[in-house]
Design a protein around this motif. Sequence first.
Motif, mmCIF file in Angstrom:
data_model
loop_
_atom_site.group_PDB
_atom_site.id
_atom_site.type_symbol
_atom_site.label_atom_id
_atom_site.label_comp_id
_atom_site.label_asym_id
_atom_site.label_seq_id
_atom_site.Cartn_x
_atom_site.Cartn_y
_atom_site.Cartn_z
ATOM 1 N N TYR A 1 -0.647 0.505 13.233
ATOM 2 C CA TYR A 1 0.242 1.654 13.385
ATOM 3 C C TYR A 1 -0.587 2.791 13.952
ATOM 4 C CZ TYR A 1 3.121 5.700 12.521
ATOM 5 O OH TYR A 1 3.838 6.852 12.687
ATOM 6 N N GLU B 1 6.530 2.506 15.396
ATOM 7 C CA GLU B 1 6.592 1.093 15.009
ATOM 8 C C GLU B 1 5.260 0.622 14.432
ATOM 9 O OE1 GLU B 1 9.720 -0.774 18.257
ATOM 10 O OE2 GLU B 1 7.576 -0.738 18.753
ATOM 11 N N ILE C 1 3.084 -2.706 14.422
ATOM 12 C CA ILE C 1 2.982 -3.940 15.195
ATOM 13 C C ILE C 1 2.302 -5.010 14.343
ATOM 14 C CG2 ILE C 1 2.223 -5.008 17.347
ATOM 15 C CD1 ILE C 1 4.136 -2.671 17.726
ATOM 16 N N SER D 1 7.630 -6.205 16.144
ATOM 17 C CA SER D 1 7.496 -4.790 15.833
ATOM 18 C C SER D 1 8.476 -4.411 14.729
ATOM 19 C CB SER D 1 7.772 -3.935 17.082
ATOM 20 O OG SER D 1 6.842 -4.246 18.100
#
Length: 337
Positions: A37, A71, A73, A92
């Motif tokens: 993040y 998001e 990931i 995501s």
Amino acid sequence: MSDQQNISRTVTIVIASITNIVVVSGDASNAYVTLKYGEQESETSKISEIESSEFSESFSFRYTPDAEDTEIIFGLCVPDESGEVYQLGQFSLPIDQITQDVEHVTFTFIGVGELEGQEVGIIEFDQSYEETNEEEEQQAEEEQQDQPAEEEEQPAEEEQEQEEQPAEEEQPVENQEFTKGKLLITVIGVKDVTAMDSNGKSDPFIVVKFAGQEKKTKKVADTLNAEYNEKFDFDFDSATTEDRDILFELWDYNTFGSDEQIGKFKVPLQEVGTEKELKSYPFTGIEKQYGQKVGILDIEQKFEKQQEEQPTEEQQEAAALKQRKAKQITQEIEKQP
């Protein structure tokens, strides 16, 4: 500065399991997950390093509601046969979809590279966030730092009185390492069993192994939720066995052919108390169900320590008589010139 600007959130991700991994090369048991993040990055242990493939690994990311990064990931990685790490897939997680209450979720990794577009793994985890006011948090820290200074400003007489008081003896921590006794297990029932038969059911029974002893419950046909209420006793002597774990196995009975093991889990003996406790434990799948939750077992557990045997009246009288004779002999020797 507005209250909204002072607010920050800490997202917590607790990973439970990673299953159904598809690899191009390398061993799926060496797979692990990366979480990113913004500039914050973390990664899980490899599956092979996790006992019973149950992760329970926690990761936290701090952000503000107006942050540019929106998001988290998730990447699924595995070393190939040469040891070089490559990414199998990713997905995501929009950070604004995470709720304040804990929520258990399941996501699918979508392949990249040679596996582009394919489903290459499944991950389960709990997600939630906590909201804090940075200004209030900073104020609380400052108050905490000031607290010791106030405590140091005690009158000299009071400090002297405290020094003269004898130090309190530390209470010993109870040692849960048992030496000899009896393990009492009541297998109450199992629920949410994975279907192993063509009719969408299973014929589950439970096997309990401990200290070289093995006990089995009855078989219950055509069900995914079985009741047993069967009691098992296991003798334990630390001098004769090195076993310190209780192994529970979930099996499917087959009329024709061999019975099929569905899952298992272990409970360390030191976690069993001397009072009756009701416990629920998840079975973790093996082979085709590797790493999956394949059932939940309800049990009652207790360990009874062996009491030291008290001497009988006859033994006490014999010991007293022996003591009197020894005393009489000693007196006679002392009288001799």
